[in-house]
Design a protein around this motif. Structure first.
Motif, PDB file in Angstrom:
ATOM      1  N   THR A   1      44.103  -1.385 -12.849  1.00  0.00           N
ATOM      2  CA  THR A   1      45.231  -1.725 -11.859  1.00  0.00           C
ATOM      3  C   THR A   1      46.614  -0.994 -12.613  1.00  0.00           C
ATOM      4  O   THR A   1      47.546  -1.179 -11.885  1.00  0.00           O
ATOM      5  CB  THR A   1      45.562  -3.139 -11.517  1.00  0.00           C
ATOM      6  N   ARG A   2      46.529  -0.713 -13.642  1.00  0.00           N
ATOM      7  CA  ARG A   2      47.679  -0.251 -14.727  1.00  0.00           C
ATOM      8  C   ARG A   2      48.110   1.076 -14.030  1.00  0.00           C
ATOM      9  O   ARG A   2      47.523   1.774 -13.672  1.00  0.00           O
ATOM     10  CB  ARG A   2      47.511  -0.299 -16.037  1.00  0.00           C
ATOM     11  N   SER A   3      49.283   1.239 -14.160  1.00  0.00           N
ATOM     12  CA  SER A   3      49.980   2.646 -13.863  1.00  0.00           C
ATOM     13  C   SER A   3      49.896   3.387 -15.233  1.00  0.00           C
ATOM     14  O   SER A   3      49.293   2.963 -16.342  1.00  0.00           O
ATOM     15  CB  SER A   3      51.632   2.470 -13.694  1.00  0.00           C
ATOM     16  N   PHE A   4      49.996   4.746 -15.094  1.00  0.00           N
ATOM     17  CA  PHE A   4      49.987   5.701 -16.518  1.00  0.00           C
ATOM     18  C   PHE A   4      50.980   5.057 -17.340  1.00  0.00           C
ATOM     19  O   PHE A   4      50.753   5.226 -18.430  1.00  0.00           O
ATOM     20  CB  PHE A   4      50.359   6.953 -15.816  1.00  0.00           C
ATOM     21  N   GLU A   5      52.245   4.737 -16.886  1.00  0.00           N
ATOM     22  CA  GLU A   5      53.319   4.102 -17.889  1.00  0.00           C
ATOM     23  C   GLU A   5      52.668   3.098 -18.472  1.00  0.00           C
ATOM     24  O   GLU A   5      52.719   2.771 -19.774  1.00  0.00           O
ATOM     25  CB  GLU A   5      54.409   3.661 -17.239  1.00  0.00           C
ATOM     26  N   GLN A   6      52.030   2.029 -17.829  1.00  0.00           N
ATOM     27  CA  GLN A   6      51.354   0.916 -18.754  1.00  0.00           C
ATOM     28  C   GLN A   6      50.244   1.324 -19.458  1.00  0.00           C
ATOM     29  O   GLN A   6      50.220   0.864 -20.567  1.00  0.00           O
ATOM     30  CB  GLN A   6      50.981  -0.239 -17.506  1.00  0.00           C
TER      31      GLN A   6
ATOM     32  N   LYS B   1      52.735   9.025 -20.815  1.00  0.00           N
ATOM     33  CA  LYS B   1      52.593   8.706 -19.443  1.00  0.00           C
ATOM     34  C   LYS B   1      52.246  10.243 -18.592  1.00  0.00           C
ATOM     35  O   LYS B   1      51.580  10.274 -17.971  1.00  0.00           O
ATOM     36  CB  LYS B   1      53.505   7.930 -18.710  1.00  0.00           C
TER      37      LYS B   1
ATOM     38  N   TYR C   1      48.629  11.588 -17.107  1.00  0.00           N
ATOM     39  CA  TYR C   1      48.728  12.158 -15.862  1.00  0.00           C
ATOM     40  C   TYR C   1      48.183  13.629 -15.754  1.00  0.00           C
ATOM     41  O   TYR C   1      47.192  13.800 -15.091  1.00  0.00           O
ATOM     42  CB  TYR C   1      50.192  11.989 -15.076  1.00  0.00           C
TER      43      TYR C   1
END
Length: 121
Positions: free
Chosen positions: A15-20, A31, A35
């Motif tokens: 559930t993490r974003s690319f930033e996380q 990040k 991507y």
């Protein structure tokens, strides 16, 4: 099923974003690079630092990242029998966050086993 680098990242980002995920990789890769690794064809192996960061952030051995890169570049045929962790059929009812917690727990058990073997050596 074959696991290439985009597939490995998609499978284990949870559930993490690319930033996380980039933070979990200590900024290697960034990040934006993460991507592009998922969205654009890989043209060359990532740097050693990026491979190590991805392994850390995805909680896998660096060889897993290396083989996924090799598959993406057409240098290996990494036949895979499915996801990194096969959950019971009833796990379909779990949320993505719950599945991520299960994967993280299994990774921690695996790390503990590795440490125990190293301590015994």
């Amino acid at each position: 099923m074959t696991r290439n680098l985009p597939g490995l990242i998609r499978e284990l980002i949870g559930t993490r974003s690319f930033e996380q995920l980039a933070e979990d990789c200590n900024g290697q890769p960034s990040k934006h690079r993460l991507y592009s690794m998922v969205r654009e064809p890989l043209k060359q192996f990532p740097s050693v630092e990026s491979i190590q960061g991805l392994a850390q952030g995805l909680h896998v051995h660096p060889n897993t990242v290396i083989m996924a890169c090799a598959e993406s570049l057409g240098l290996a045929d990494c036949e895979d029998k499915g996801p990194a962790l096969v959950l019971p059929e009833s796990a379909r009812e779990l949320t993505a966050s719950q599945k991520s917690i299960v994967v993280s727990t299994v990774i921690e058990f695996a790390k503990a086993n590795i440490r125990a073997r190293q301590d015994d050596a």
